[in-house]
Design a protein around this motif. Sequence first.
Motif, mmCIF file in Angstrom:
data_model
loop_
_atom_site.group_PDB
_atom_site.id
_atom_site.type_symbol
_atom_site.label_atom_id
_atom_site.label_comp_id
_atom_site.label_asym_id
_atom_site.label_seq_id
_atom_site.Cartn_x
_atom_site.Cartn_y
_atom_site.Cartn_z
ATOM 1 N N GLY A 13 2.656 -9.377 -5.500
ATOM 2 C CA GLY A 13 1.663 -10.031 -4.818
ATOM 3 C C GLY A 13 0.461 -8.940 -4.614
ATOM 4 O O GLY A 13 -0.763 -9.373 -4.718
ATOM 5 N N GLU A 32 1.765 2.337 -1.526
ATOM 6 C CA GLU A 32 3.391 1.963 -1.842
ATOM 7 C C GLU A 32 4.156 3.143 -1.442
ATOM 8 O O GLU A 32 4.025 4.167 -1.866
ATOM 9 N N ALA A 33 5.374 2.660 -0.798
ATOM 10 C CA ALA A 33 6.348 3.502 -0.487
ATOM 11 C C ALA A 33 7.061 4.308 -1.572
ATOM 12 O O ALA A 33 7.414 5.504 -1.266
ATOM 13 N N ARG A 103 10.181 -8.586 -15.265
ATOM 14 C CA ARG A 103 9.646 -8.189 -13.971
ATOM 15 C C ARG A 103 8.796 -7.086 -14.178
ATOM 16 O O ARG A 103 7.697 -6.730 -13.719
ATOM 17 N N VAL A 125 4.588 3.307 4.669
ATOM 18 C CA VAL A 125 3.614 3.059 5.992
ATOM 19 C C VAL A 125 5.039 2.775 7.155
ATOM 20 O O VAL A 125 5.908 2.347 6.957
ATOM 21 N N ASP A 294 6.223 -12.391 0.363
ATOM 22 C CA ASP A 294 7.598 -12.234 1.384
ATOM 23 C C ASP A 294 6.918 -11.699 2.676
ATOM 24 O O ASP A 294 7.694 -12.323 3.706
ATOM 25 N N GLY A 305 9.507 -17.434 -5.236
ATOM 26 C CA GLY A 305 8.911 -16.241 -4.536
ATOM 27 C C GLY A 305 7.783 -15.104 -5.077
ATOM 28 O O GLY A 305 6.742 -14.999 -4.617
ATOM 29 N N ALA A 306 8.189 -14.854 -6.356
ATOM 30 C CA ALA A 306 7.129 -13.814 -6.885
ATOM 31 C C ALA A 306 5.977 -14.575 -7.389
ATOM 32 O O ALA A 306 5.036 -14.124 -7.369
#
Length: 373
Positions: A13, A32-33, A103, A125, A294, A305-306
């Motif tokens: 997303g 991004e983590a 994916r 974050v 999500d 979902g994706a």
Amino acid sequence: MTTHVTIVGAGLGGLTLARVLHVHGIPATVHEAETSPTARAQGGMLDIHDDNGQPALRTAGLFEEFRGLVLEGRQASRALAPDGTVLYEEGDDGTGGRPEVMRGELRRMLLDSLPAGTVRWGHKVRAARPLGDGRHEVAFADGTCVVTSLLVGADGAWSRVRPLLSDAAPEYVGMSFVETYLFDADVRHPATAKAVGDGAMFALAPGKAIQAHRESGGTLHAYVALRKPREWFDGVDLAGAAGAARVAREFAGWAPELTALITDADAAPVLRPLHTLPAAHRWERVPGVTLLGDAAHLMPPSGEGANLAMYDGAELGRALAAHPGDAEAALAAYERDLFPRGAAEAADASRLHALMYGDDAPYALIDMFAGSE
Ligand SMILES: Cc1cc2nc3c(=O)[nH]c(=O)nc-3n(C[C@H](O)[C@H](O)[C@H](O)COP(=O)(O)OP(=O)(O)OC[C@H]3O[C@@H](n4cnc5c(N)ncnc54)[C@H](O)[C@@H]3O)c2cc1C
């Protein structure tokens, strides 16, 4: 000119949003983590739907490239009884609207479509707080922070941005998946490879299931579903053979070529507890911040979902491009469609979940398959 957009989360997303913004010349940074694009395996195949995932990729200008990733023949599906009898079968004649891709390859395509440096890896974050006038401070686990006037939470189920907008928190749906892989299955696990067939295989019973998909290179990717409290899984050590055996005991009497997807797994099984947000999750407009994917509408896995996360990203990107200099108008327009879309899909996902694992399993799903022919 639309302001710089700060996106949290480089899932499908967040990356689709970043790409659509880039196409429209709007600058964005994705925090991004994960520490790198390859830090975590990206999971299995996704079918990309012609009413949400595919239009999102068109908006991103990546549809032709996406077609090059499609694994032909994987839209086949079959339903088996617990004893392995085939109850329903449908081939892939190439005309279906849900082509399958890996994916990881889809994510790689999106990453490669962004200017270098757009994604800041290893930026987990910790929290975000309002500063007034639509500005927010985003604090990272490494002690640094940024201030932004346009913040998008694309950080998935356990979003750290969501609390700026809503008190909702994910709740366990009462069922978990145990994820397993069998590699080189035609050679090493031929009976199971045959049972799974060319595409997706569903062996369903009330409250439990073994479902698998044939991926590239003869890999079988399975989700073993069990309706059990979270605490039940706490007592099962999936890293050891005893854990797999304990899960397999729940399928006593099932065909060995099906239970082999648990007992003969080639990598340690991984627990995937299923959570949802309230089906009609929404929030009042808060200046300078919104959610997608999500983070906005977490639902039981339904194959959407994706796709929805990408669609949200594309729609938000389009709204920002359509309202240059007026981010609030863009966010209001985006959320006006997001809420009913998310609510409808969440209701469908709950219905599908009940139909797959409810008292009428497996026949409710077979009736649905047969009805859609
Ligand atoms: C078992 C299972 C099977 C599924 N199968 C399918 C399927 O077949 N088809 C389908 O369409 N959908 C499927 N889904 C749903 C799908 O995976 C999600 O809906 C989709 O990944 C959501 O995308 P997203 O971009 O919103 O979030 P995510 O994919 O969760 O991405 C969020 C990103 O944010 C990052 N992040 C998280 N927290 C932070 C933080 N604090 N700071 C910075 N970064 C952070 C994460 O590392 C991640 O990269 C499945 C889900 C499950 C659980």
